[in-house]
Design a protein around this motif. Structure first.
Motif, PDB file in Angstrom:
ATOM      1  N   PRO A 295       2.475 -34.493 -38.252  1.00 43.45           N
ATOM      2  CA  PRO A 295       2.171 -33.147 -38.756  1.00 43.45           C
ATOM      3  C   PRO A 295       1.612 -32.290 -37.630  1.00 43.45           C
ATOM      4  O   PRO A 295       0.900 -32.776 -36.755  1.00 43.45           O
ATOM      5  N   SER A 296       1.952 -30.998 -37.640  1.00 46.07           N
ATOM      6  CA  SER A 296       1.472 -30.117 -36.576  1.00 46.07           C
ATOM      7  C   SER A 296       1.241 -28.685 -37.044  1.00 46.07           C
ATOM      8  O   SER A 296       1.186 -27.780 -36.230  1.00 46.07           O
ATOM      9  N   SER A 297       1.086 -28.496 -38.337  1.00 39.73           N
ATOM     10  CA  SER A 297       0.920 -27.127 -38.834  1.00 39.73           C
ATOM     11  C   SER A 297      -0.504 -26.601 -38.654  1.00 39.73           C
ATOM     12  O   SER A 297      -0.713 -25.395 -38.640  1.00 39.73           O
ATOM     13  N   LEU A 298      -1.468 -27.491 -38.515  1.00 38.33           N
ATOM     14  CA  LEU A 298      -2.863 -27.075 -38.332  1.00 38.33           C
ATOM     15  C   LEU A 298      -3.376 -27.532 -36.969  1.00 38.33           C
ATOM     16  O   LEU A 298      -2.938 -28.553 -36.441  1.00 38.33           O
ATOM     17  N   THR A 299      -4.334 -26.802 -36.431  1.00 39.11           N
ATOM     18  CA  THR A 299      -4.957 -27.195 -35.167  1.00 39.11           C
ATOM     19  C   THR A 299      -5.545 -28.592 -35.271  1.00 39.11           C
ATOM     20  O   THR A 299      -5.436 -29.396 -34.342  1.00 39.11           O
ATOM     21  N   ASP A 300      -6.158 -28.900 -36.404  1.00 37.58           N
ATOM     22  CA  ASP A 300      -6.720 -30.246 -36.592  1.00 37.58           C
ATOM     23  C   ASP A 300      -5.654 -31.333 -36.521  1.00 37.58           C
ATOM     24  O   ASP A 300      -5.947 -32.472 -36.158  1.00 37.58           O
ATOM     25  N   ASP A 301      -4.416 -30.995 -36.877  1.00 37.89           N
ATOM     26  CA  ASP A 301      -3.330 -31.978 -36.813  1.00 37.89           C
ATOM     27  C   ASP A 301      -3.012 -32.384 -35.387  1.00 37.89           C
ATOM     28  O   ASP A 301      -2.592 -33.514 -35.133  1.00 37.89           O
TER      29      ASP A 301
ATOM     30  N   TYR B  64      -4.715 -30.945 -26.940  1.00 35.94           N
ATOM     31  CA  TYR B  64      -3.838 -30.891 -28.115  1.00 35.94           C
ATOM     32  C   TYR B  64      -2.578 -31.675 -27.798  1.00 35.94           C
ATOM     33  O   TYR B  64      -2.046 -31.606 -26.694  1.00 35.94           O
TER      34      TYR B  64
ATOM     35  N   HIS C  15       1.204 -32.183 -29.085  1.00 39.02           N
ATOM     36  CA  HIS C  15       2.321 -31.749 -29.923  1.00 39.02           C
ATOM     37  C   HIS C  15       3.566 -31.695 -29.063  1.00 39.02           C
ATOM     38  O   HIS C  15       3.501 -31.865 -27.833  1.00 39.02           O
TER      39      HIS C  15
END
Length: 74
Positions: A36-42, A58, A60
């Motif tokens: 998952p990568s839709s949120l910064t926390d992800d 980060y 991604h």
């Protein structure tokens, strides 16, 4: 006498290391695309290093493309 196909030659070792790096880069990219990568926390890293190797803040697919793009299959 060593030849280019002889696995003990520097050229063969370099080629093997490059092939291994390509496999690592492509597997990393595929793994990042599955996460998952839709949120910064992800995508925020919870560790700053692994085995003494610094990690990006980060993680991604964009980071992998930027850092390992020359090794990725197109």
């Amino acid at each position: 006498m060593s030849t280019a196909s002889d696995p003990s030659t520097p050229a063969a070792r370099t080629r093997h290391q490059h092939d291994e790096a390509k496999r690592y880069a492509n597997e990393s990219y595929r793994a990042a695309k599955r996460l998952p990568s839709s949120l910064t926390d992800d995508v925020a890293s919870t560790r700053t290093t692994v085995g003494g190797v610094p990690l990006p803040g980060y993680f991604h697919e964009g980071v992998i493309r930027a850092r390992l793009g020359g090794l990725l299959e197109t």
